[in-house]
Design a protein around this motif. Structure first.
Motif, mmCIF file in Angstrom:
data_model
loop_
_atom_site.group_PDB
_atom_site.id
_atom_site.type_symbol
_atom_site.label_atom_id
_atom_site.label_comp_id
_atom_site.label_asym_id
_atom_site.label_seq_id
_atom_site.Cartn_x
_atom_site.Cartn_y
_atom_site.Cartn_z
ATOM 1 N N ARG A 43 0.833 -1.200 0.000
ATOM 2 C CA ARG A 43 0.000 0.000 0.000
ATOM 3 C C ARG A 43 0.874 1.259 0.000
ATOM 4 O O ARG A 43 0.597 2.237 -0.720
ATOM 5 C CB ARG A 43 -0.902 -0.018 1.251
ATOM 6 N N ILE A 44 1.925 1.218 0.793
ATOM 7 C CA ILE A 44 2.842 2.373 0.874
ATOM 8 C C ILE A 44 3.474 2.621 -0.500
ATOM 9 O O ILE A 44 3.584 3.758 -0.955
ATOM 10 C CB ILE A 44 3.917 2.116 1.948
ATOM 11 N N LEU A 45 3.862 1.532 -1.160
ATOM 12 C CA LEU A 45 4.463 1.686 -2.491
ATOM 13 C C LEU A 45 3.449 2.262 -3.489
ATOM 14 O O LEU A 45 3.799 3.068 -4.338
ATOM 15 C CB LEU A 45 5.023 0.349 -2.981
ATOM 16 N N GLU A 46 2.171 1.871 -3.327
ATOM 17 C CA GLU A 46 1.134 2.443 -4.211
ATOM 18 C C GLU A 46 1.121 3.969 -4.101
ATOM 19 O O GLU A 46 1.050 4.667 -5.102
ATOM 20 C CB GLU A 46 -0.250 1.926 -3.801
ATOM 21 N N TYR A 47 1.172 4.462 -2.865
ATOM 22 C CA TYR A 47 1.208 5.921 -2.685
ATOM 23 C C TYR A 47 2.411 6.516 -3.414
ATOM 24 O O TYR A 47 2.331 7.571 -4.039
ATOM 25 C CB TYR A 47 1.272 6.289 -1.198
ATOM 26 N N ASN A 48 3.541 5.831 -3.307
ATOM 27 C CA ASN A 48 4.753 6.332 -3.953
ATOM 28 C C ASN A 48 4.642 6.283 -5.477
ATOM 29 O O ASN A 48 5.103 7.194 -6.161
ATOM 30 C CB ASN A 48 5.981 5.556 -3.464
ATOM 31 N N PHE A 49 4.012 5.219 -5.993
ATOM 32 C CA PHE A 49 3.822 5.126 -7.449
ATOM 33 C C PHE A 49 2.985 6.304 -7.943
ATOM 34 O O PHE A 49 3.144 6.792 -9.053
ATOM 35 C CB PHE A 49 3.113 3.820 -7.849
ATOM 36 N N GLN A 50 2.065 6.762 -7.080
ATOM 37 C CA GLN A 50 1.213 7.905 -7.466
ATOM 38 C C GLN A 50 1.944 9.243 -7.301
ATOM 39 O O GLN A 50 1.367 10.302 -7.471
ATOM 40 C CB GLN A 50 -0.046 7.926 -6.596
ATOM 41 N N GLY A 51 3.200 9.166 -6.889
ATOM 42 C CA GLY A 51 3.993 10.390 -6.803
ATOM 43 C C GLY A 51 4.067 11.010 -5.421
ATOM 44 O O GLY A 51 4.581 12.113 -5.252
ATOM 45 N N HIS A 52 3.556 10.300 -4.387
ATOM 46 C CA HIS A 52 3.625 10.845 -3.036
ATOM 47 C C HIS A 52 4.836 10.278 -2.308
ATOM 48 O O HIS A 52 5.137 9.094 -2.446
ATOM 49 C CB HIS A 52 2.363 10.491 -2.238
ATOM 50 N N SER A 101 13.425 -6.787 -8.622
ATOM 51 C CA SER A 101 12.394 -7.107 -9.605
ATOM 52 C C SER A 101 11.902 -5.861 -10.336
ATOM 53 O O SER A 101 11.492 -5.933 -11.477
ATOM 54 C CB SER A 101 11.234 -7.826 -8.922
ATOM 55 N N GLU A 102 11.933 -4.721 -9.675
ATOM 56 C CA GLU A 102 11.401 -3.518 -10.315
ATOM 57 C C GLU A 102 12.317 -2.324 -10.081
ATOM 58 O O GLU A 102 12.406 -1.820 -8.961
ATOM 59 C CB GLU A 102 10.031 -3.188 -9.703
ATOM 60 N N PRO A 103 12.952 -1.841 -11.132
ATOM 61 C CA PRO A 103 13.850 -0.686 -10.952
ATOM 62 C C PRO A 103 13.138 0.514 -10.330
ATOM 63 O O PRO A 103 13.729 1.270 -9.571
ATOM 64 C CB PRO A 103 14.311 -0.364 -12.377
ATOM 65 N N LYS A 104 11.823 0.661 -10.611
ATOM 66 C CA LYS A 104 11.157 1.854 -10.043
ATOM 67 C C LYS A 104 11.011 1.727 -8.514
ATOM 68 O O LYS A 104 10.995 2.726 -7.817
ATOM 69 C CB LYS A 104 9.821 2.137 -10.731
ATOM 70 N N ILE A 105 10.943 0.498 -8.010
ATOM 71 C CA ILE A 105 10.896 0.331 -6.547
ATOM 72 C C ILE A 105 12.259 0.686 -5.956
ATOM 73 O O ILE A 105 12.359 1.345 -4.917
ATOM 74 C CB ILE A 105 10.475 -1.104 -6.162
ATOM 75 N N LYS A 106 13.311 0.290 -6.649
ATOM 76 C CA LYS A 106 14.641 0.638 -6.153
ATOM 77 C C LYS A 106 14.789 2.161 -6.088
ATOM 78 O O LYS A 106 15.337 2.699 -5.122
ATOM 79 C CB LYS A 106 15.721 0.026 -7.042
ATOM 80 N N LYS A 107 14.289 2.834 -7.088
ATOM 81 C CA LYS A 107 14.354 4.310 -7.110
ATOM 82 C C LYS A 107 13.605 4.901 -5.907
ATOM 83 O O LYS A 107 14.064 5.831 -5.268
ATOM 84 C CB LYS A 107 13.702 4.839 -8.396
ATOM 85 N N ILE A 108 12.414 4.334 -5.646
ATOM 86 C CA ILE A 108 11.622 4.821 -4.503
ATOM 87 C C ILE A 108 12.399 4.583 -3.205
ATOM 88 O O ILE A 108 12.535 5.465 -2.357
ATOM 89 C CB ILE A 108 10.249 4.112 -4.459
ATOM 90 N N PHE A 109 12.939 3.378 -3.061
ATOM 91 C CA PHE A 109 13.702 3.064 -1.842
ATOM 92 C C PHE A 109 14.900 4.007 -1.694
ATOM 93 O O PHE A 109 15.207 4.470 -0.599
ATOM 94 C CB PHE A 109 14.183 1.609 -1.887
ATOM 95 N N GLU A 110 15.549 4.284 -2.804
ATOM 96 C CA GLU A 110 16.704 5.196 -2.727
ATOM 97 C C GLU A 110 16.266 6.582 -2.278
ATOM 98 O O GLU A 110 16.964 7.249 -1.522
ATOM 99 C CB GLU A 110 17.415 5.259 -4.086
ATOM 100 N N SER A 111 15.069 6.991 -2.742
ATOM 101 C CA SER A 111 14.594 8.328 -2.335
ATOM 102 C C SER A 111 14.276 8.345 -0.830
ATOM 103 O O SER A 111 14.439 9.355 -0.167
ATOM 104 C CB SER A 111 13.365 8.732 -3.146
ATOM 105 N N TRP A 112 13.858 7.213 -0.292
ATOM 106 C CA TRP A 112 13.551 7.155 1.150
ATOM 107 C C TRP A 112 14.793 7.376 1.999
ATOM 108 O O TRP A 112 14.714 7.932 3.079
ATOM 109 C CB TRP A 112 12.958 5.785 1.534
ATOM 110 N N ILE A 113 15.920 6.868 1.507
ATOM 111 C CA ILE A 113 17.111 6.970 2.365
ATOM 112 C C ILE A 113 17.955 8.203 2.060
ATOM 113 O O ILE A 113 18.819 8.556 2.848
ATOM 114 C CB ILE A 113 17.986 5.703 2.304
ATOM 115 N N SER A 114 17.670 8.854 0.924
ATOM 116 C CA SER A 114 18.477 10.048 0.639
ATOM 117 C C SER A 114 17.854 11.279 1.298
ATOM 118 O O SER A 114 18.528 12.249 1.579
ATOM 119 C CB SER A 114 18.621 10.266 -0.861
#
Ligand code: SF4
Lengths: 493, 125
Positions: free
Chosen positions: A326-335, A478-491
């Motif tokens: 669910r959290i990733l869904e929010y991130n996919f929507q740009g939040h 499995s998904e480069p866009k998830i890696k990008k989201i995770f990287e944004s969380w820690i930066s």
């Protein structure tokens, strides 16, 4: 032919090639099968490579070569998995990286928890420690103990200490908090230490006067929010009132007076929560929090004994994965909306750094990072340790506030715990690929298995960490866009 | 005599050649089976270890699962042997990294190779 200068730094390529006779040296690393196709290799400083299953065997059996597997060979050299020389020429870089990973040890204890009162006006079913009582003398920390706690806190070599007030309900002893804050501020100013104050409160008693005081003294508020009203009120019982309504009102008022980022909330996952991962995430999102910390219930004391809050780690992991989805869904929507447990692991997996999260360190965060001064003057290794003490289990009692600093922090009890606080030296963990991302938790293992050392195959701590770490890595891969989201969380801090 | 891995009377029996497998690897591997199985290690003969695992009555493992567990055990033994090789081969370098990490510079070394001046700025050369 170009003649080389006598003092030229780099030699001709042929020189390096001639050094490589096909042999190489292994550097310390560990591996773990992620699934049927892939395995992960993690080196001593937490860098990882994901490779097809069976690659470790080819590396160890010297079946790869610079000529035939140039890309893999290059990756292994560049990432410190193998070396062409017995002593890697960049060993000092590796040592510095290792030191950076263990940087949290540098300053010693930072977090000092003062259990300012055991009294509480809530009667939460999973709370073992609190007392509904007017008896201040028996259940509030005395001024004498506060003074002694402050004295010990300032003996810490850490240049930045945190003083956290817990309960019971800490605000029931707000006068004592004021006394402790003002005294500590004065001393910190005199000796040049930085200090951060935190009050952990359910916010039921908060009012403008208290919050303006917090603003004046830069006190942070940490509260509890277990999800939407139906879950929160069921978990946290307050006679004749809705705990949820009071918490929400308190969060809003605190944000108004202190500012958005001065108020944080923590949730506890009970059996009821397990059925509502989406609703819980949504509640945090809708309340405007930048993220959520999906915490499993601590297996201590009352929590362990009531059927209502007993659940298996499998169930928690299932809950965790749904909530993370669910959290990733929010991130996919740009939040931008984070999960804090994942952030802790990801910082360890994706950066050269570690985190200050005391529950997931090796050596463990107890004593090294946190110490608890109980209302009655007892000194404990962690918050959970003092909860065990409420059940007459004093295994992690280091002494009392009347003891000397060295006897509390370096005494026989601390030394006994130190034998089992490094996962590098624990059976099961010593060969585990996730060792650098995980930690040691002697209190958990004592509480759940009756033995501080712990037995990994049945450890809920191990099961949870191993699966969540594996899952996060699998998601990223499995998904480069998830890696990008995770990287944004820690930066973003 | 050739030893063949098998399942006999509800017990998984696996053999490991003493030249190929270390005792450490065997024990580290079996550690992870102790929650569901009775485990034992003995010598089948001078050249072979005999590893036996038998499901605990509380583990709810049925006979169809045993073959999968046999496969898992055979695979895990190899994995733990590989881990053992890495651990032993890299013990010294690991000690050195940690000693250097926690030292105050006393284990630091000069950079390897000739200390030189790549672009010739040092007038003393
Ligand atoms: S607790 Fe489990 S996951 Fe963590 S390092 Fe030890 S074996 Fe690995």
């Amino acid at each position: 032919m170009i003649e080389s200068k006598a003092n030229r730094k780099f030699k001709e390529a042929a020189f390096y090639n001639s050094q490589n006779d096909g042999g190489y040296f292994l550097l310390p690393f560990k591996f773990h099968r992620l699934n049927g196709e892939k395995e992960i290799l993690v080196n001593e400083v937490g860098d990882y490579l994901i490779l097809p299953t069976g690659t470790t065997a080819t590396i160890v059996n010297r079946q790869i070569s610079k000529e035939n597997n140039s890309e893999l060979y290059g990756d292994l050299i560049a990432n410190f998995f193998i070396s062409e020389e017995a002593i890697h020429p960049l060993i000092d870089v590796l040592a510095t990286r290792y030191r950076t990973k263990k940087h949290f040890l540098n300053y010693f204890t930072g977090l000092h928890i003062f259990v300012i009162s055991l009294r509480c006006e809530h009667t939460c079913f999973y709370c073992q420690v609190s007392r509904v009582t007017e008896n201040r003398d028996q259940y509030d920390m005395s001024i004498q103990n506060i003074d002694r706690g402050i004295e010990i806190m300032f003996k810490s070599p850490n240049p930045h200490v945190t003083m956290e007030f817990q309960g019971g309900e800490a605000l029931l002893a707000f006068d004592n908090i004021k006394y402790a804050v003002e005294k500590s501020e004065k001393i910190a100013g005199e000796i040049g230490k930085q200090i951060t104050f935190v009050i952990c409160t359910n916010l039921a008693l908060v009012n403008e006067e208290i919050l303006y005081y917090c603003k004046e003294h830069k006190i942070l508020i940490s509260t509890s929010l277990d999800g939407p009203q139906s879950i929160h009120d069921s978990n946290r019982h307050k006679p004749h009132a809705s705990s949820y309504a009071l918490a929400i009102k308190g969060i809003k008022l605190s944000r108004e007076i202190l500012g958005e980022d001065q108020v944080s909330a923590l949730m506890t996952t009970t059996t009821l929560s397990l059925e509502h991962p989406i609703e819980i995430v949504d509640e945090y999102y809708n309340m405007g929090f930048p993220g959520i910390f999906l915490r499993n219930i601590s297996p201590y004391g009352f929590a362990l004994r009531t059927e209502k809050s007993k659940y298996s780690t499998d169930k928690f992991i299932e809950f965790y994965k749904k909530a993370l989805g669910r959290i990733l869904e929010y991130n996919f929507q740009g939040h931008y909306f984070t999960e804090d447990l994942a952030r802790i692991y990801l910082t360890k997996i994706l950066t050269p750094f570690n985190t200050g999260f005391v529950d997931m360190q090796s050596p463990a965060g107890l004593i090294n990072g946190v110490i608890v001064f109980n209302y009655d003057g007892g000194v404990y290794a962690t918050d959970e340790s003092r909860m065990l003490a409420e059940q007459k289990d004093f295994t992690f009692k280091l002494g009392t506030l009347n003891d000397e600093y060295k006897d509390l922090f370096f005494g026989a009890k601390a030394q006994e715990i130190a034998q089992v606080w490094s996962n590098e030296a624990l059976a099961g963990c010593s060969e585990c690929a996730f060792q650098a991302y995980c930690g040691a938790d002697p209190v958990h293992h004592h509480a759940t298995q009756g033995d501080m050392y712990g037995y990994r195959p049945t450890s809920a701590f191990c099961q949870k960490n191993m699966e969540i770490i594996r899952y996060l890595i699998e998601l990223m891969e499995s998904e480069p866009k998830i890696k990008k989201i995770f990287e944004s969380w820690i930066s973003k801090k | 005599m050739a030893h063949i891995n098998c399942i006999k009377d509800g017990e998984i029996i696996v053999f490991a050649n003493t030249l190929l497998f270390s005792k450490d690897a065997l024990f580290k591997c079996l550690y992870w089976y102790g929650d569901k199985f009775h485990t034992s290690v003995s010598f089948a003969d001078v050249d072979n270890y005999c590893v036996k695992i038998k499901p605990l009555s509380t583990a709810a493992i049925n006979s169809e699962d045993l073959e999968l567990y046999q496969q898992k055990l055979e695979r895990d033994l190899i994995d733990f042997q590989l881990r053992d090789v890495v651990t032993k081969e890299t013990q010294n370098i690991r000690d050195l990294i940690i000693a250097k990490a926690f030292s105050n510079g006393e284990f630091d070394e000069d950079p390897p190779g000739d200390v030189s001046d790549p672009v010739g700025f040092n007038p003393s050369l």
